[in-house]
Design a protein around this motif. Structure first.
Motif, short mmCIF file in Angstrom:
data_model
loop_
_atom_site.label_atom_id
_atom_site.label_comp_id
_atom_site.label_asym_id
_atom_site.label_seq_id
_atom_site.Cartn_x
_atom_site.Cartn_y
_atom_site.Cartn_z
N SER A 112 -2.69 25.44 -9.77
CA SER A 112 -3.34 25.11 -10.87
C SER A 112 -3.35 23.68 -11.14
O SER A 112 -3.90 22.22 -10.96
CB SER A 112 -3.53 25.63 -12.25
OG SER A 112 -4.05 25.03 -12.65
N ALA A 113 -1.76 23.18 -10.91
CA ALA A 113 -1.40 22.04 -11.33
C ALA A 113 -1.94 20.93 -10.09
O ALA A 113 -1.43 20.12 -9.90
CB ALA A 113 0.64 21.93 -10.67
N ALA A 114 -2.00 21.80 -8.58
CA ALA A 114 -2.48 20.46 -7.61
C ALA A 114 -4.01 20.30 -7.76
O ALA A 114 -4.41 19.14 -6.70
CB ALA A 114 -2.18 21.98 -6.05
N VAL A 115 -4.65 20.85 -8.55
CA VAL A 115 -5.72 19.83 -8.54
C VAL A 115 -5.33 18.82 -9.46
O VAL A 115 -6.08 17.64 -9.29
CB VAL A 115 -6.35 21.01 -9.65
CG1 VAL A 115 -7.84 20.08 -9.87
CG2 VAL A 115 -6.68 22.04 -8.84
N ARG A 116 -5.01 18.58 -10.43
CA ARG A 116 -4.43 17.43 -10.61
C ARG A 116 -3.64 16.27 -10.43
O ARG A 116 -3.58 15.21 -10.65
CB ARG A 116 -3.74 17.89 -12.66
CG ARG A 116 -4.59 18.00 -13.25
CD ARG A 116 -3.50 18.31 -14.57
NE ARG A 116 -3.30 17.65 -15.44
CZ ARG A 116 -2.30 17.34 -16.56
NH1 ARG A 116 -1.84 19.00 -16.91
NH2 ARG A 116 -2.03 16.19 -16.73
N LEU A 117 -2.72 17.28 -9.21
CA LEU A 117 -1.68 16.55 -9.22
C LEU A 117 -2.17 15.70 -7.04
O LEU A 117 -2.19 14.45 -6.96
CB LEU A 117 -0.34 16.94 -8.19
CG LEU A 117 0.29 17.23 -9.73
CD1 LEU A 117 2.02 18.21 -9.58
CD2 LEU A 117 0.55 16.43 -10.49
N LEU A 118 -3.10 15.88 -7.00
CA LEU A 118 -3.27 15.97 -5.97
C LEU A 118 -5.45 15.43 -5.55
O LEU A 118 -5.42 14.50 -4.41
CB LEU A 118 -3.30 17.14 -4.31
CG LEU A 118 -1.43 17.05 -3.96
CD1 LEU A 118 -1.55 18.09 -3.21
CD2 LEU A 118 -0.63 15.66 -3.10
N GLY A 119 -5.28 15.47 -6.82
CA GLY A 119 -7.07 15.51 -6.76
C GLY A 119 -7.91 16.71 -6.10
O GLY A 119 -8.64 16.55 -5.36
#
Length: 219
Positions: free
Chosen positions: A152-159
């Motif tokens: 879930s964090a990857a969606v924000r961190l990596l777009g």
């Protein structure tokens, strides 16, 4: 599948997990994870190390919530990073606060007032037992959390495309099941014999991350 199990696995359950990236933020900033393939490698590595340890302690706490003191000491010994200990206990406290309202009981009450806070995997096991889950179900939730939080964090961190990220989670489903099964088996033995699979880079990255003045996630 039990409604209680779905509630525990739901990322919207107010346990504080949304504020943590599971070490992914440090990996992204230090360019160890740059794309979907890198995320896959990160999640697989985390699942089979920290994820296995966490799931085993969760299953053990679910089976024997009255042994939370012993389990806490054993898990503390397996968590050398002070930053990871702090993050784990913060999540444990948040989880217990929510559980005190949703599934109140003597073990949940004690867990919520535990000195310094329980580690998140131990707290999750205690809460899962109060919710009526089996140790195997508790281990599955823990294994799923080990990958779903960072994903879930990857969606924000990596777009990244959220559809692709959830496709990756589905791809890892069989491995989550295997890790949960291993964790449940080991949880039947003494606390001292629970897994101690290490992930030194996660420990080092956690200390690095804790020193930053600006960050999106608490860990």
């Amino acid at each position: 599948m039990k409604t209680q199990l779905l509630i525990l696995a739901d990322g919207r359950f107010p346990s504080g997990g949304h504020a943590h990236s599971g070490g992914l933020e440090a990996a992204v900033v230090r360019q160890r994870v740059r794309d979907l393939d890198g995320l896959r490698a990160f999640l697989v590595g985390r699942l089979h190390t920290a994820g296995l340890v966490g799931a085993a302690f969760t299953a053990a706490a679910c089976a024997r919530p009255d042994t939370m003191d012993e389990l806490e000491d054993e898990l503390d010994a397996r968590t050398p990073s002070p930053a990871l200990r702090l993050a784990s206990r913060r999540q444990g406290r948040s989880l217990c606060r929510a559980a005190a309202v949703v599934w109140p009981g003597p073990h949940v009450t004690r867990a919520g007032t535990y000195r310094g806070g329980l580690h998140q995997p131990v707290a999750l096991g205690v809460v899962a037992q109060a919710a009526g889950c089996t140790p195997a179900e508790a281990a599955w939730v823990s294994a799923y959390h080990a990958v779903s939080g960072p994903a879930s964090a990857a969606v924000r961190l990596l777009g990244l495309d959220p559809y692709q990220v959830h496709g990756l989670l589905a791809e890892l489903g069989a491995q989550c099941d295997d890790v949960a099964g291993q964790a449940t088996e080991t949880a039947r033995g003494p606390a001292a014999d629970l897994p101690a699979a290490s992930s030194p880079l996660l420990d080092v990255s956690a200390e690095d991350h804790a020193s930053w003045e600006v960050r999106l996630f608490a860990s």
